[in-house]
Design a protein around this motif. Structure first.
Motif: not given
Length: 69
Positions: A1-27
Protein backbone atom coordinates in the motif's frame (compact mmCIF):
# COMPACT_ATOMS: atom_id res chain seq x y z
CA UNK A 1 0.00 0.00 0.00
CA UNK A 2 2.87 2.34 0.76
CA UNK A 3 4.37 1.74 -2.67
CA UNK A 4 1.06 2.21 -4.44
CA UNK A 5 0.32 5.44 -2.60
CA UNK A 6 3.78 6.84 -3.38
CA UNK A 7 4.69 7.28 0.26
CA UNK A 8 7.69 4.95 -0.03
CA UNK A 9 9.06 6.93 -2.99
CA UNK A 10 8.54 10.19 -1.11
CA UNK A 11 10.35 8.84 1.95
CA UNK A 12 13.27 7.57 -0.17
CA UNK A 13 13.56 10.93 -1.92
CA UNK A 14 13.75 12.69 1.46
CA UNK A 15 16.25 10.24 2.98
CA UNK A 16 18.53 9.83 -0.03
CA UNK A 17 19.27 13.41 -0.98
CA UNK A 18 22.44 12.61 -2.93
CA UNK A 19 21.18 9.65 -4.95
CA UNK A 20 22.47 11.04 -8.25
CA UNK A 21 26.02 11.12 -6.89
CA UNK A 22 25.74 7.61 -5.43
CA UNK A 23 24.33 6.09 -8.60
CA UNK A 24 27.24 7.20 -10.79
CA UNK A 25 29.47 4.41 -12.13
CA UNK A 26 32.87 3.94 -10.43
CA UNK A 27 34.65 4.93 -13.62
CA UNK A 28 33.21 8.45 -13.32
CA UNK A 29 35.52 9.21 -10.37
CA UNK A 30 38.70 8.71 -12.38
CA UNK A 31 38.64 12.24 -13.75
CA UNK A 32 38.70 13.81 -10.28
CA UNK A 33 42.22 12.69 -9.44
CA UNK A 34 41.47 9.59 -7.40
CA UNK A 35 44.42 7.23 -7.70
CA UNK A 36 45.46 3.90 -6.27
CA UNK A 37 47.49 3.89 -3.08
CA UNK A 38 51.25 3.69 -3.48
CA UNK A 39 53.70 1.61 -1.48
CA UNK A 40 54.80 4.79 0.31
CA UNK A 41 51.23 5.43 1.43
CA UNK A 42 51.02 1.89 2.83
CA UNK A 43 54.48 1.90 4.43
CA UNK A 44 53.08 2.20 7.96
CA UNK A 45 50.85 -0.81 7.48
CA UNK A 46 53.72 -2.86 6.07
CA UNK A 47 55.92 -1.75 8.98
CA UNK A 48 53.31 -2.93 11.49
CA UNK A 49 52.95 -6.22 9.64
CA UNK A 50 56.72 -6.80 9.64
CA UNK A 51 57.02 -5.85 13.31
CA UNK A 52 54.21 -8.20 14.27
CA UNK A 53 55.72 -11.06 12.30
CA UNK A 54 59.16 -10.48 13.82
CA UNK A 55 57.69 -10.37 17.33
CA UNK A 56 55.67 -13.54 16.81
CA UNK A 57 58.69 -15.42 15.44
CA UNK A 58 60.82 -14.26 18.38
CA UNK A 59 58.17 -15.38 20.90
CA UNK A 60 57.83 -18.73 19.12
CA UNK A 61 61.56 -19.41 19.32
CA UNK A 62 61.60 -18.27 22.96
CA UNK A 63 58.82 -20.71 23.84
CA UNK A 64 60.62 -23.55 22.02
CA UNK A 65 63.88 -22.74 23.82
CA UNK A 66 62.23 -22.56 27.26
CA UNK A 67 60.35 -25.83 26.72
CA UNK A 68 63.57 -27.73 25.94
CA UNK A 69 65.25 -26.30 29.01
Amino acid sequence: MLKEAGILDLWLAQEITNATQCLRPPSADRSTGIAALTVEALAGSFLLLGGGLATSIAVFFLEVALRRR
